[in-house]
Design an enzyme around this catalytic site. Structure first.
Site, mmCIF file in Angstrom:
data_model
loop_
_atom_site.group_PDB
_atom_site.id
_atom_site.type_symbol
_atom_site.label_atom_id
_atom_site.label_comp_id
_atom_site.label_asym_id
_atom_site.label_seq_id
_atom_site.Cartn_x
_atom_site.Cartn_y
_atom_site.Cartn_z
ATOM 1 N N HIS A 167 1.585 6.917 0.010
ATOM 2 C CA HIS A 167 0.937 5.996 0.958
ATOM 3 C C HIS A 167 -0.560 5.975 0.658
ATOM 4 O O HIS A 167 -1.277 6.933 0.941
ATOM 5 C CB HIS A 167 1.185 6.491 2.380
ATOM 6 N N HIS A 186 0.803 -1.224 0.000
ATOM 7 C CA HIS A 186 0.000 0.000 0.000
ATOM 8 C C HIS A 186 0.837 1.275 0.000
ATOM 9 O O HIS A 186 0.275 2.379 -0.042
ATOM 10 C CB HIS A 186 -0.924 0.025 1.216
#
Length: 277
Positions: free
Chosen positions: A200, A185
């Site tokens: 992020h 992620h």
């Protein structure tokens, strides 16, 4: 010995001691404890401990926001508690725990050393404006207004955030992929213009353990601006209850005088997003 040994001992003492720790993981900014009894933790002391940004409690976790040095602090806490993580992120037992107490030891980024970037072009002089483009299409948000206190406090660096309108992350500049989160992620990049960047995708999405994310690049790979880095399933992630807010952070912000967000409202991937000088 580590320069974080003293901080680690203070943390262990103020979470109630080693015997109060059920498990410990970390992500990009935080130590995540599961404690036997949270009432034994001295939250006020931890909030006033140098090296701890703040304490967050929720979802059965007792989280200490550390910032960019979280991996080193995590390793020091493991050493203090005699935890012995291996390379596969599996739960490990501490020989000092009764009943085979397990400490689940995680990593946001791989334990191995980051990819060398010595082949990168020399950074321009500080009079040069470095441009970082949007890695995803969506709506631009001011960093200090997003819900996550780690990013909004700029402890990791300055930048902005984007609320994605599509599920593709592309390279914001010509760069090298330094590290990809094990949970897919988040990605760390070293750009040819000297910027070090963290993208992020989502808030607390480390808990998805990679579900909904599909990488298209490898660590150490040289990529061009606009090249696809990874895809993410917006519907699946949102359905699981996670916000898709995507911080775009210049993690070496301290090396520069200004990090300016030059886009506002809706932005398209590849459009100029940040100017750094």
């Amino acid at each position: 010995m580590s320069k974080y040994d003293g901080l680690a001992r203070t943390i262990v003492q103020n979470v109630g001691g080693e015997s109060n720790i059920v498990s410990l993981t970390h992500c990009v900014t935080r130590l995540r404890f599961h404690l036997n009894d949270e009432s034994k933790a001295n939250t006020d002391a931890l909030n006033h401990t140098a090296g701890v940004v703040t304490v967050i409690r929720g979802g059965g976790q007792y989280m200490l926001v550390i910032g960019r040095h979280v991996t080193s602090v995590y390793d020091a806490v493991c050493a203090v508690c005699h935890f012995h993580p291996d390379e596969k992120n599996v739960a490990v037992s501490s020989p000092k725990k009764e009943h085979g107490m397990q400490a689940l030891l995680g990593r946001l980024f791989h334990k191995k050393q980051p990819v060398s970037v010595v082949e990168q072009a020399a950074a321009p002089s500080h009079s040069t404006i470095r441009v970082l483009c949007a890695p995803v299409s969506g709506r631009v948000r001011v960093l200090d207004q997003i819900e996550d206190p780690v990013f909004s406090s700029e402890v990791l660096g300055r930048g902005c955030a984007i609320e994605p309108s599509c599920g593709e992350i592309v390279a914001p500049a010509d760069c090298v992929v330094v590290q990809m989160a094990e949970t897919k992620h988040a990605i760390s990049l070293h750009c040819n213009n000297g910027l070090e960047v963290l993208v992020h995708v989502g808030m607390e999405t480390v808990e998805l353990k990679g579900r909904g994310y599909e990488p298209y690049v490898r660590e150490g790979e040289h990529v061009k601006k606009g090249q696809l880095l990874f895809k993410f399933d917006m519907q699946a992630i949102a359905a699981a209850g996670y916000a898709l807010t995507t911080p775009v952070i210049v993690t070496n912000s301290d090396s520069f005088a200004r990090v300016e967000t030059v886009a506002s409202g809706k932005v398209t991937a590849g459009q100029e997003l940040l100017h750094v000088q």
